[in-house]
Scaffold this active site. Structure first.
Site, mmCIF file in Angstrom:
data_model
loop_
_atom_site.group_PDB
_atom_site.id
_atom_site.type_symbol
_atom_site.label_atom_id
_atom_site.label_comp_id
_atom_site.label_asym_id
_atom_site.label_seq_id
_atom_site.Cartn_x
_atom_site.Cartn_y
_atom_site.Cartn_z
ATOM 1 N N HIS A 430 22.502 9.840 17.453
ATOM 2 C CA HIS A 430 22.423 10.913 17.252
ATOM 3 C C HIS A 430 22.756 10.875 15.781
ATOM 4 O O HIS A 430 22.808 11.542 15.207
ATOM 5 C CB HIS A 430 23.930 11.453 18.013
ATOM 6 C CG HIS A 430 24.169 13.080 17.727
ATOM 7 N ND1 HIS A 430 24.868 12.984 16.545
ATOM 8 C CD2 HIS A 430 23.781 14.423 17.235
ATOM 9 C CE1 HIS A 430 25.274 13.813 15.957
ATOM 10 N NE2 HIS A 430 24.645 14.551 16.925
ATOM 11 N N ARG A 587 -3.626 -13.416 2.762
ATOM 12 C CA ARG A 587 -3.072 -14.976 1.770
ATOM 13 C C ARG A 587 -2.796 -15.932 3.075
ATOM 14 O O ARG A 587 -1.377 -15.416 3.384
ATOM 15 C CB ARG A 587 -2.485 -15.663 0.743
ATOM 16 C CG ARG A 587 -2.489 -16.934 0.087
ATOM 17 C CD ARG A 587 -1.778 -16.977 -1.184
ATOM 18 N NE ARG A 587 -0.242 -17.214 -0.975
ATOM 19 C CZ ARG A 587 0.564 -16.854 -1.625
ATOM 20 N NH1 ARG A 587 0.336 -16.524 -3.185
ATOM 21 N NH2 ARG A 587 1.517 -16.844 -2.047
ATOM 22 N N GLU A 689 -6.419 -20.699 -8.856
ATOM 23 C CA GLU A 689 -5.053 -20.730 -9.204
ATOM 24 C C GLU A 689 -5.868 -22.168 -9.789
ATOM 25 O O GLU A 689 -4.082 -22.631 -10.413
ATOM 26 C CB GLU A 689 -4.516 -20.678 -8.532
ATOM 27 C CG GLU A 689 -4.484 -21.679 -7.171
ATOM 28 C CD GLU A 689 -4.016 -21.244 -6.067
ATOM 29 O OE1 GLU A 689 -2.583 -20.320 -6.649
ATOM 30 O OE2 GLU A 689 -3.597 -21.507 -4.878
ATOM 31 N N GLY A 710 -4.984 -16.352 -9.305
ATOM 32 C CA GLY A 710 -3.231 -16.434 -9.208
ATOM 33 C C GLY A 710 -2.710 -16.759 -11.026
ATOM 34 O O GLY A 710 -2.902 -17.816 -10.607
ATOM 35 N N SER A 711 -2.778 -15.992 -11.320
ATOM 36 C CA SER A 711 -2.045 -16.615 -12.528
ATOM 37 C C SER A 711 -1.136 -17.280 -13.338
ATOM 38 O O SER A 711 -1.487 -18.643 -14.091
ATOM 39 C CB SER A 711 -1.880 -15.114 -13.989
ATOM 40 O OG SER A 711 -1.166 -15.154 -12.933
ATOM 41 N N ASN A 712 0.217 -17.608 -12.487
ATOM 42 C CA ASN A 712 0.842 -18.581 -11.858
ATOM 43 C C ASN A 712 0.676 -19.267 -11.577
ATOM 44 O O ASN A 712 0.791 -20.874 -13.440
ATOM 45 C CB ASN A 712 2.551 -18.053 -11.268
ATOM 46 C CG ASN A 712 2.615 -16.289 -11.037
ATOM 47 O OD1 ASN A 712 2.740 -16.084 -12.664
ATOM 48 N ND2 ASN A 712 3.408 -16.221 -10.490
ATOM 49 N N CYS A 760 -3.741 -11.577 -9.297
ATOM 50 C CA CYS A 760 -3.091 -10.783 -7.848
ATOM 51 C C CYS A 760 -1.988 -11.749 -8.853
ATOM 52 O O CYS A 760 -0.239 -11.584 -8.395
ATOM 53 C CB CYS A 760 -2.720 -11.197 -6.443
ATOM 54 S SG CYS A 760 -3.185 -12.738 -6.045
#
Length: 812
Positions: A430, A587, A689, A710-712, A760
């Site tokens: 409720h 992933r 990566e 994966g650019s990092n 990503c």
């Protein structure tokens, strides 16, 4: 069955949704289902309606009209005590009156006929059904009374009189006054329906959409033991199940979420007692079990789809439904006992489909309690703890109402609250339903709110963090952002999202997107499993505290690896369902050894590494004997999502894959578990990566369907910078020419090899110029953090217009 010629009684099989004026919304809907949906397999208990004409005859025979007008002459719904006094006076007028003989006799005759069908005296539910119930912009559900386990003619007639009186409950009077309905133009019908013996089994409520986000492609089911009033009133924290409609209707078994509630009470028949029903404690072992089997969950979900489909066709528009169901403990049969159009989310979607207001906490405070999140807003203010309805007059406008649970008698006061926090109840209780209708946040089912919070405490209620709602100490600063979803042209470059939390995805899917470019397993494993997969595989070899902790976390699962498989599958399935049929690239696990070691039982299975970032992570684990059996559980989960749930939009992605030989070994492991690249449309991507992924991109393209940059990690390894080091953080920049050259190279190679390529990593979410750079290279997709999607989409559209040739495709 045919009715008496008397206009006061109509059997369910004689009425339909066109008869609201004479039998009310609830009875009209029951009749519609008996006539139209029972032939296609939806079970509905039989019964009859006492018509609105019967109500008017009762009022006329006792000359109640003038007395009611007199009692309500100085009504002030803003004054709780004024409202209570006048409501009590009107209801007593009804209870002191007598049912006239020409109304009493047809009711008794119909009840006897219903009993003859069942071989004698029959126990029934007596339900109020107002003639203005459930209009498109107003829901009267729950404002009048229902009486369960009514047996015998005397009890039935008394219950009918009490139902008539409940047209003037305090909450009904207040609601009609606020909505501008004339008290004297609304009448009440009564439904007399065979009882389903759910006191011996289970019952609950069901919606054909998600009640928090309005997401239309799921069925949400709540379940608890015993009669259904406990779930409706929020007296228990029920189980919650979610089923994905599109693949259910295609023949799959897509139960995408199962959450066990504590279900501490059960409403049962009060055999030999003075009351008709009573609450009893549920045994501890039953509380931790799911109240419904998977087969029952799927049956109810199919019925919900059938009911929604029928009403949508009948009304000429998509009509999400709010339903109540019950299971008979004697026969094992399921029944639908009520159905009505849903009136909150369906209205919200029609009112503002192109605007999305997002709330963000600007600071953090100490967590006081947590529970089920209702809505997506944040509110702060002073707490007002109220343990009894008689004290509701103490609630001040703008305070946060804290209580054990609410019921319909609380509604006139609830509209003054800035937010609501309860000990008990689920997302269909409720308190949750009223909070949605009022547009205020609520956190329900906290268990301890009335002990942890004190009147006068400054608190913040946050429902902006997914399905879990939090109450924090202090009046915290928060911000709101309004997103414009009406982007007229979609860019040629696919704009996807990076997501991790299954609790947030149904809301996030409303943002215009082209799917999910990165769905991370790590958060699902951390938050919804919390146990190292190898500890589950080797559970029988464990002892001591680790085994006890695994037992605590996996209650209800004798097969411990199955716990991992089911939880991971459901987490991934929530994400895949939210964005279906768009691609969702999952992933596979990418924990580092130190992160795996933090999971329950993990320390025994993980080596200590000097630099876990460059060690035993990603692809290298999947085929290694030390983790291969753990990876098998991940594979089983992904196969369940695709094959059992039908969510074939799930694509797989392999992280940190150093060599082509390693890639082939991982694909072989996937194949052993039925995940064969190319079969049933399965695509397998690789994270790009590592410099080797770029240098050998042509060879990697032969074994994978695509790349996701994966650019990092790529920046870390190209520049030789530990991305976690604060000392050299100034060197870490994805826009470095060396990194951009590597990205340009792999995009060109992927295009030459006919392979998909996206990104990503974080860079395009943070830097508009980096997004423009990727567009100029002709990248296929850019996957962004959700909050960056609207503004970066505009950047991409502008970049594509500036490029030659202009490449745009359709509108959303």
């Amino acid at each position: 069955m045919t009715s008496d010629s008397n206009s006061f009684i109509r059997w369910f099989d004689e009425i339909g949704i066109g008869d609201v004026a004479s039998v009310g919304g609830k009875n009209a809907s029951l009749g519609e289902m008996v006539r139209e949906l029972m032939p296609v397999g939806v079970r509905v208990p039989n019964g009859f309606a006492v018509t609105a004409a019967g109500y008017r005859r009762f009022v006329e025979a006792n000359q109640l009209d003038a007395q009611i007008r007199s009692a309500l002459a100085d009504l002030d719904t803003r004054d709780v005590e004024n409202l209570r006094a006048r409501g009590r006076r009107v209801r007593q007028l009804f209870l002191d009156a007598e049912l006239p003989q020409d109304l009493r006799e047809p009711i008794v005759d119909a009840y006897r006929a219903l009993g003859r069908d069942r071989g004698g005296v029959v126990d029934v539910a007596v339900r109020s059904s107002a003639t203005a119930e459930d209009l498109p912009d107003a829901s009267f559900a729950g404002q009048q009374e229902t009486y369960l386990n009514v047996q015998g003619e005397r009890q039935l007639l008394d219950a009918c009189k009490r139902c008539f009186a409940s047209l003037f409950t305090d909450r009904a009077i207040s609601y009609r006054q606020d909505k501008g309905f004339d008290h004297f133009k609304i009448a009440l019908s009564i439904g007399v329906q065979q009882m389903v013996r759910s006191d011996l089994a289970t019952s609950g409520v069901m919606f054909s959409l998600d009640t928090e986000t309005g997401f239309r492609d799921v069925v949400l089911i709540n379940a608890a033991y015993g009669l259904g009033e406990n779930v409706v009133q929020g007296s228990v924290n029920p189980d919650e199940y979610m089923v994905f409609k599109p693949t259910l209707l295609a023949g799959f078994r897509p139960i995408i979420q199962k959450t066990v509630g504590n279900k501490e009470l059960k409403l049962v028949y009060d055999v030999g007692g003075s009351r008709m029903v009573k609450n009893v404690p549920v045994p501890p072992d039953d509380r931790v079990r799911f109240a419904l089997t998977d087969a029952d969950i799927l049956t109810l979900a199919r019925w919900a789809c059938a009911i929604e489909g029928h009403y949508s066709a009948k009304l000429g528009r998509l009509t999400p439904m709010d339903m109540e169901w019950a299971k008979d403990g004697r026969t094992g049969e399921l029944f639908i006992v009520q159905a009505r159009p849903e009136t909150v989310q369906s209205q919200r979607a029609r009112q503002s489909p192109d605007r999305l207001r997002v709330y963000h906490l600007a600071e953090r405070g100490r967590e006081l309690v947590r529970g089920h999140s209702v809505g997506d807003k944040i509110a702060s203010g002073l707490a007002r703890v109220i343990k009894d309805a008689h004290d509701l007059g103490q609630l001040r406008h703008g305070e946060i109402l804290v209580t054990d649970k609410t019921d319909p008698d609380w509604e006139p006061a609830m509209k003054h609250a800035a937010a609501i926090v309860t000990n008990r109840g689920g997302r269909t209780a409720h308190a949750a339903i009223v909070s949605r209708e009022l547009g205020i946040p609520a956190v329900v089912g906290t268990m301890t709110a009335t002990e942890a919070l004190k009147t006068g405490d400054a608190i913040t209620v946050s429902c902006a963090e997914g399905e879990v709602g939090f109450v924090y100490a202090g009046q915290l600063r928060f911000e709101t952002e309004e997103l414009d979803l009406a982007i007229t042209g979609r860019p040629h470059t696919k704009v996807m999202m990076n997501v991790a939390n299954p609790d947030e995805v149904l809301a996030l899917s409303a943002i215009p997107n082209d799917g999910v470019g990165l769905a991370r397993e790590e958060l699902i494993i951390n938050n919804f499993i919390g146990i190292h997969p190898m500890a589950l595989v080797e559970y029988d070899k464990l002892g001591g505290a680790i085994k006890a902790e695994i037992d605590r976390r996996t209650i209800g699962y004798a097969d411990k690896p199955a716990f991992f498989v089911e939880r991971l599958a459901q987490g991934v399935a929530m994400i895949a369902a939210a964005f279906y049929p768009k691609d969702v690239i999952v992933r596979l696990s990418d924990f580092k050894t130190n992160e795996y070691a933090n999971l329950v039982g993990g320390a025994a299975y993980e080596p200590k590494e000097e630099n876990p970032m460059l060690g035993f992570r990603g692809a290298s684990r999947y085929y290694d004997p030390r983790y291969r059996d753990g990876f098998a559980l991940e594979c089983r989960a992904m196969k369940r999502v695709r094959d059992e749930m039908g969510l074939v939009n799930v694509k797989l992605m392999i992280p940190f894959c150093r060599t082509v030989t390693e890639a082939e070994q991982v694909l072989a492991e996937l194949g052993k578990h039925g995940l064969v690249r190319g079969e049933h449309g399965l695509e397998v991507y690789v994270m790009c990566e590592i410099p080797s992924n770029v240098i050998l991109a042509e060879q990697f393209a032969r074994v994978f369907d695509g790349f996701s940059i994966g650019s990092n990690d790529l920046t870390q390894l190209v520049l030789g910078v530990d991305r976690d080091s604060e000392i050299v953080a100034h060197v870490f920049d994805e826009r470095n020419p060396a990194v951009k050259q590597m990205i340009a190279s792999v995009i060109a190679t992927a295009q030459r090899c006919g392979r998909k390529i996206g990104i990503c990593g974080q860079a395009p979410s943070d830097y508009p110029d980096f997004a423009r750079f990727l567009v100029e290279l002709g990248i296929d997709s850019i996957s962004l953090n959700p909050d960056a999607v609207p503004k970066t989409t505009l950047t991409i559209v502008e970049a594509e217009h500036a490029a030659q040739p202009v490449r745009l495709h359709g509108s959303r």
